[in-house]
Scaffold this motif. Structure first.
Motif, PDB file in Angstrom:
ATOM      1  N   TRP A 108      10.534  -6.076  -8.004  1.00 28.59           N
ATOM      2  CA  TRP A 108       9.899  -4.898  -7.915  1.00 28.59           C
ATOM      3  C   TRP A 108       8.561  -4.765  -8.900  1.00 28.59           C
ATOM      4  CZ3 TRP A 108       8.347  -0.500 -10.827  1.00 28.59           C
ATOM      5  CH2 TRP A 108       7.866   0.660 -10.123  1.00 28.59           C
ATOM      6  N   GLU A 109       8.819  -5.383 -10.131  1.00 26.09           N
ATOM      7  CA  GLU A 109       7.835  -5.212 -11.272  1.00 26.09           C
ATOM      8  C   GLU A 109       6.784  -6.169 -10.792  1.00 26.09           C
ATOM      9  OE1 GLU A 109       9.689  -5.570 -14.958  1.00 26.09           O
ATOM     10  OE2 GLU A 109      10.624  -3.841 -14.952  1.00 26.09           O
ATOM     11  N   ILE A 110       7.041  -7.367 -10.579  1.00 30.76           N
ATOM     12  CA  ILE A 110       6.068  -8.388 -10.170  1.00 30.76           C
ATOM     13  C   ILE A 110       5.201  -7.723  -8.846  1.00 30.76           C
ATOM     14  CG2 ILE A 110       5.754 -10.690  -8.990  1.00 30.76           C
ATOM     15  CD1 ILE A 110       8.200 -11.673 -10.436  1.00 30.76           C
ATOM     16  N   GLY A 111       5.732  -7.278  -7.754  1.00 31.47           N
ATOM     17  CA  GLY A 111       5.079  -6.492  -6.976  1.00 31.47           C
ATOM     18  C   GLY A 111       4.023  -5.517  -7.454  1.00 31.47           C
ATOM     19  N   GLN A 112       4.540  -4.516  -8.344  1.00 30.63           N
ATOM     20  CA  GLN A 112       3.700  -3.474  -8.872  1.00 30.63           C
ATOM     21  C   GLN A 112       2.424  -4.302  -9.548  1.00 30.63           C
ATOM     22  OE1 GLN A 112       4.578  -0.857  -7.321  1.00 30.63           O
ATOM     23  NE2 GLN A 112       3.772   0.035  -9.060  1.00 30.63           N
ATOM     24  N   GLU A 116      -1.320  -3.833  -8.796  1.00 29.83           N
ATOM     25  CA  GLU A 116      -2.410  -3.327  -9.933  1.00 29.83           C
ATOM     26  C   GLU A 116      -3.688  -4.280  -9.835  1.00 29.83           C
ATOM     27  OE1 GLU A 116      -0.059  -2.661 -13.314  1.00 29.83           O
ATOM     28  OE2 GLU A 116       0.877  -1.064 -12.218  1.00 29.83           O
ATOM     29  N   LYS A 117      -3.223  -5.800 -10.026  1.00 31.66           N
ATOM     30  CA  LYS A 117      -4.366  -6.551 -10.064  1.00 31.66           C
ATOM     31  C   LYS A 117      -5.249  -6.622  -8.632  1.00 31.66           C
ATOM     32  CE  LYS A 117      -2.741  -9.848 -13.599  1.00 31.66           C
ATOM     33  NZ  LYS A 117      -3.678  -9.321 -14.522  1.00 31.66           N
ATOM     34  N   LEU A 118      -4.644  -6.294  -7.728  1.00 31.70           N
ATOM     35  CA  LEU A 118      -5.303  -6.509  -6.564  1.00 31.70           C
ATOM     36  C   LEU A 118      -6.342  -5.299  -6.460  1.00 31.70           C
ATOM     37  CD1 LEU A 118      -5.731  -7.515  -3.680  1.00 31.70           C
ATOM     38  CD2 LEU A 118      -4.072  -6.170  -2.776  1.00 31.70           C
TER      39      LEU A 118
END
Length: 126
Positions: A108-112, A116-118
């Protein structure tokens, strides 16, 4: 056989002609090898340099934009479903176990971080 098909001109041409038939909003590539393969297939994609994710420095992500397909492309230099098993039981530079990268919270944190980077990537493009 699969690898032969992926490497053949037919397989590559078929794949690239198939993509526009779908209503895609973007492409996510799982693994550095698939990101590299797509880079060779679609020379219209403009890539940023790969960057590690905050809090997960061994999870590297690369953002691009396919001009030919008019789509964003995200290349994850890891495969979340494999829970970083290929990295063994090592820990990253922050002392975080690679096993935690594949936990529900870790994913979940990696996806967040990727989201954010996208968003930052698109803000920089405007």
């Amino acid at each position: 056989m699969r690898q032969e098909l992926e490497q053949s001109v037919f397989g590559q041409t078929f794949f690239m002609k198939l993509l526009p038939l779908f209503s895609l909003h973007g492409i996510i590539l799982l693994g550095r090898e698939h990101t590299d393969r797509f880079r060779k297939l679609d020379s219209s994609t403009v890539w940023e340099d790969p960057v590690p994710l905050p809090d997960y420095p061994d999870a590297v992500v690369e953002f691009g934009y396919s001009v030919g397909l008019d789509l964003p492309v995200i290349g994850l230099h890891f495969k979340p479903g494999e829970q970083f098993l290929g990295l063994g039981s090592r820990v990253d530079e922050n002392g975080r176990s690679h096993g935690s990268y594949g936990s529900t919270n870790g994913l979940w944190e990696i996806g967040q971080h990727v989201r954010e980077k996208l968003e930052a990537f698109y803000e920089a493009e405007d």
